[in-house]
Every structure is written in C-alpha cells, then in structure tokens.
Design an enzyme around this catalytic site. Structure first.
Site, PDB file in Angstrom:
ATOM      1  CB  SER A 119      13.355  37.400 -40.993  1.00  0.00           C
ATOM      2  OG  SER A 119      14.454  36.590 -40.141  1.00  0.00           O
ATOM      3  CG  ASN A 191      15.458  42.971 -41.329  1.00  0.00           C
ATOM      4  OD1 ASN A 191      16.625  43.296 -41.369  1.00  0.00           O
ATOM      5  ND2 ASN A 191      15.149  41.606 -40.795  1.00  0.00           N
TER       6      ASN A 191
HETATM    7  P1  NAD Z   1      16.879  26.745 -42.075  1.00  0.00           P
HETATM    8  O1  NAD Z   1      16.423  26.570 -43.378  1.00  0.00           O
HETATM    9  O2  NAD Z   1      18.313  26.818 -41.801  1.00  0.00           O
HETATM   10  O3  NAD Z   1      16.137  25.826 -40.984  1.00  0.00           O
HETATM   11  C1  NAD Z   1      14.908  25.376 -41.014  1.00  0.00           C
HETATM   12  C2  NAD Z   1      14.834  24.082 -40.229  1.00  0.00           C
HETATM   13  O4  NAD Z   1      13.440  23.855 -39.922  1.00  0.00           O
HETATM   14  C3  NAD Z   1      15.404  22.984 -40.737  1.00  0.00           C
HETATM   15  O5  NAD Z   1      16.408  22.308 -39.675  1.00  0.00           O
HETATM   16  C4  NAD Z   1      14.251  22.044 -41.270  1.00  0.00           C
HETATM   17  O6  NAD Z   1      14.516  20.624 -41.305  1.00  0.00           O
HETATM   18  C5  NAD Z   1      13.126  22.407 -40.238  1.00  0.00           C
HETATM   19  N1  NAD Z   1      11.830  22.018 -40.467  1.00  0.00           N
HETATM   20  C6  NAD Z   1      11.408  22.271 -41.815  1.00  0.00           C
HETATM   21  N2  NAD Z   1      10.187  21.811 -41.904  1.00  0.00           N
HETATM   22  C7  NAD Z   1       9.765  21.804 -40.546  1.00  0.00           C
HETATM   23  C8  NAD Z   1       8.577  21.692 -39.798  1.00  0.00           C
HETATM   24  N3  NAD Z   1       7.459  21.513 -40.375  1.00  0.00           N
HETATM   25  N4  NAD Z   1       8.591  21.518 -38.593  1.00  0.00           N
HETATM   26  C9  NAD Z   1       9.776  21.586 -37.695  1.00  0.00           C
HETATM   27  N5  NAD Z   1      11.055  21.898 -38.548  1.00  0.00           N
HETATM   28  C10 NAD Z   1      10.958  21.938 -39.801  1.00  0.00           C
HETATM   29  O7  NAD Z   1      16.363  28.140 -41.838  1.00  0.00           O
HETATM   30  P2  NAD Z   1      16.845  29.246 -40.829  1.00  0.00           P
HETATM   31  O8  NAD Z   1      17.661  30.401 -41.633  1.00  0.00           O
HETATM   32  O9  NAD Z   1      17.176  28.718 -39.451  1.00  0.00           O
HETATM   33  O10 NAD Z   1      15.517  30.348 -40.478  1.00  0.00           O
HETATM   34  C11 NAD Z   1      14.411  29.569 -39.676  1.00  0.00           C
HETATM   35  C12 NAD Z   1      13.678  30.920 -39.125  1.00  0.00           C
HETATM   36  O11 NAD Z   1      14.373  32.024 -38.519  1.00  0.00           O
HETATM   37  C13 NAD Z   1      12.881  31.625 -40.268  1.00  0.00           C
HETATM   38  O12 NAD Z   1      11.574  31.932 -39.681  1.00  0.00           O
HETATM   39  C14 NAD Z   1      13.902  32.956 -40.529  1.00  0.00           C
HETATM   40  O13 NAD Z   1      12.990  34.006 -40.956  1.00  0.00           O
HETATM   41  C15 NAD Z   1      14.517  33.101 -39.117  1.00  0.00           C
HETATM   42  N6  NAD Z   1      15.499  33.808 -39.196  1.00  0.00           N
HETATM   43  C16 NAD Z   1      16.500  33.567 -39.701  1.00  0.00           C
HETATM   44  C17 NAD Z   1      17.852  34.336 -39.698  1.00  0.00           C
HETATM   45  C18 NAD Z   1      18.878  34.010 -40.686  1.00  0.00           C
HETATM   46  O14 NAD Z   1      19.899  34.712 -40.799  1.00  0.00           O
HETATM   47  N7  NAD Z   1      18.918  32.782 -41.413  1.00  0.00           N
HETATM   48  C19 NAD Z   1      18.100  35.204 -39.020  1.00  0.00           C
HETATM   49  C20 NAD Z   1      16.728  35.668 -38.086  1.00  0.00           C
HETATM   50  C21 NAD Z   1      15.669  34.876 -38.279  1.00  0.00           C
END
Ligand code: NAD
Length: 296
Positions: A119, A191
């Site tokens: 993000s 954003n």
């Molecule tokens: P999250 O914490 O819910 O999920 C992250 C996942 O990655 C977990 O399942 C974790 O076990 C796994 N993980 C940790 N280290 C890892 C590694 N080295 N290799 C592979 N997997 C690994 O996070 P999220 O909210 O899903 O966010 C993930 C990405 O998506 C981020 O870059 C975030 O900016 C982006 N994003 C999030 C949102 C939101 O609203 N949550 C919206 C758009 C984009």
C-alpha cells in the site's frame, strides 16, 4: 489470457481475499505462507470468504468451486515452481519484502511476472532484488476485494509495458476494474487523494476549528458526497489512522497534536471506529445516516 498459474504469497487479510477473488474467477491458485500454522489460518480465512462470496454474489456453487482450486505450501520453491504470476501480499515492512524478493528471484521460473500489493511502498524500492526488474510492478487491491474492486496497476521506470498490459488483462479477468498509473506514485491514486483529505479533517478537529459532525456535514452538503472525513475514518479504523499520523509526527511535529487527540479521546477510550461500535460516530445507527443530519 497469458497467465494460467497464479501464486499468492502471504495469505493474511489481503492475500486471502486476492487468492479467493482469483480462484472465484476460475484460476488455480497456489497459496504460499511462512509456515503450516499460517497456512491453517489461511484455510480458515478462505472458508469464511467462501460464505462471504456465496452471500454477496448469491452463488453458493461458484463459491464452493473456488474453494477447490487452492494448493498450499510453505516452501516458496514449491509454491512458485510453475507460476506465471506471483502476487505478493506479505507484511508492509521493507526488510521482509527485500528478503522475500531475493529468495523469490532464485526460485521463480524465468517466465514469472511479480506483482506487489504494497500500500505504501513503490516498485522501484524492490526492483533490483527481483532479478527481473522488467517483469516487476505493483498490483494494488482495496480491502473487501469482492465489492471494492479497484486494481491499481503501477510499474516503476524499468517495467516493460507489455507486462503492465498483461497484468491489466489479468485484473479484468478476475472481475477487477484496472486503473493504470502511468508514473510511479507513492500511495497510488486512491491514497494520494484520501490520506491528505482525511488529514485535513483531523487538522481542523485538532485545531478546534469545528467538531467532526460539522466538518462532515460541510463536506457532504457542499459536494453531495455520501460520507465526510470522519465517517470514512471510522471505516478505516482509528488505530490505522493513529499509526499513520504518529509516523508522520516523527518528521513533522505539527502532526503530534492530532496523534495525541486520537489517542487520548478515542483509542484510550476503546473508540476504534465502526468495527468496535464507536469511533467518531456510534454504530449501527450513526448520526450521518439520520435523514435529518443535513437539515438546518
Ligand atoms: P497481514 O498481516 O494480514 O498478512 C500478512 C501475511 O504474510 C500473513 O499471513 C503472514 O503470515 C505472511 N508473512 C509474513 N512474513 C512472510 C514472508 N516472509 N513470506 C510470506 N508470507 C509472509 O497483512 P495484510 O493486511 O494482508 O497486508 C499485506 C500487504 O497488502 C501489505 O503490503 C499491505 O500494505 C497490503 N495491503 C493491505 C490492505 C489492507 O487493508 N489490509 C489493503 C491493500 C493492500
């Protein structure tokens, strides 16, 4: 369509939604996460998403079929062995992402395109670690992918346009509206607009210019928008809002009073936003939905 095998790396909040959206549109999806416990959690998330999709699209059969299209692995090598596209949705921490791309570069076949769902970071931060900068770009989804179906597609200066086009076609094929960003921009389009807007509302509040309802009313009345900044902040969640402003305050002391106000008046009182029943408004019947809210 040029992509057949899709790997989603990271199966948390967004990764599981991206994986489900992709499988729902007929692709086989390889789900990668760091260990078996994380993959068990992914299976739970995907099962819940099955019900969400079944209800939202009123199609139990299609949702159930999607659930059959996943394979799971905690071995990156195994998870990407035949991937045409890897969508990365791992934690928003630069170090974790750099290490991930270094490892991915060694395991992924030459054909694989890499897309990041980050993000706040931009592809040029990671391009040199991918071993294939021309096949690396961002594909950014919004939370609650099934209904908020934006897909911001953004390369870095070294991305080959043909892969941007392929990713745009892929996004369309999974029911997203692709939005092509022509020049690298932190925060993409959404954003870049939303964060300063929400921040401006919070500045007015922290300065004591007006209360949240008056600020929202002004915006709604004058522009016809359905929500003002504080109603949107309740959806985002006040912890996230606080994290953003507290980070900003480290470089810009003018943001500190906003961070203090959010913490003292809201977070410390358990008012975290819509998810907890109260933030700037009380739910499920917030004042801004009252038919009289915009009357004199
Ligand atoms: P999250 O914490 O819910 O999920 C992250 C996942 O990655 C977990 O399942 C974790 O076990 C796994 N993980 C940790 N280290 C890892 C590694 N080295 N290799 C592979 N997997 C690994 O996070 P999220 O909210 O899903 O966010 C993930 C990405 O998506 C981020 O870059 C975030 O900016 C982006 N994003 C999030 C949102 C939101 O609203 N949550 C919206 C758009 C984009």
């Amino acid at each position: 369509m040029s992509f057949k095998n899709i790997t989603v790396a990271g199966s948390g909040v967004l990764g599981s939604q991206i994986a489900f959206q992709t499988a729902f549109h007929g692709y086989n999806v390889s789900v990668y996460d760091i260990n078996d416990a994380a993959l068990e959690k992914a299976k739970e998330r995907l099962t819940i998403l099955k019900d969400t999709y079944a209800n939202y699209f009123k199609d139990e059969e299609k949702a159930a079929a999607a659930l059959e299209r996943f394979t799971f692995s905690s071995s990156l090598k195994e998870a990407v062995k035949d991937a045409d596209l890897v969508i990365e949705a791992i934690p928003e921490l630069e170090e974790i992402k750099i290490n991930f791309y270094k490892e991915l570069a060694t395991f992924a076949p030459g054909k694989t395109v890499f897309a990041s769902n980050s993000s706040t970071m931009v592809p040029s931060q990671f391009a040199k670690y991918t071993g294939r900068p021309e096949k690396f770009l961002a594909l950014h989804f919004a939370n609650e992918v099934w209904k908020n179906n934006t897909a911001e597609v953004m390369g870095h200066p070294g991305t080959d346009k043909q892969y941007e086009e392929q990713v745009i076609e892929f996004a369309k094929s999974i029911g997203m509206i692709p939005l092509h960003i022509l020049k690298e921009q932190p925060g993409y389009i959404l954003n870049s607009l939303l964060v300063p807007f929400l921040n401006a509302g919070q500045v007015l509040l922290a300065k004591g210019v007006a209360d949240p309802e008056t600020i929202d009313k002004t915006w709604m009345l004058a522009t016809g928008a359905p929500l003002g900044p504080f109603a949107i902040l309740d959806v985002v969640g006040l912890q996230t809002a606080y994290n953003i402003v507290a980070t900003e305050a480290k470089q810009n002391p003018a943001a500190q009073p906003i961070a203090d106000l959010l913490k003292k008046e809201y977070i410390d009182k358990g008012k975290m936003g819509r998810a907890t029943g109260e933030g700037f408004y009380k739910y499920p019947n917030p004042a801004f939905l009252d038919p009289d809210f915009l009357k004199a």
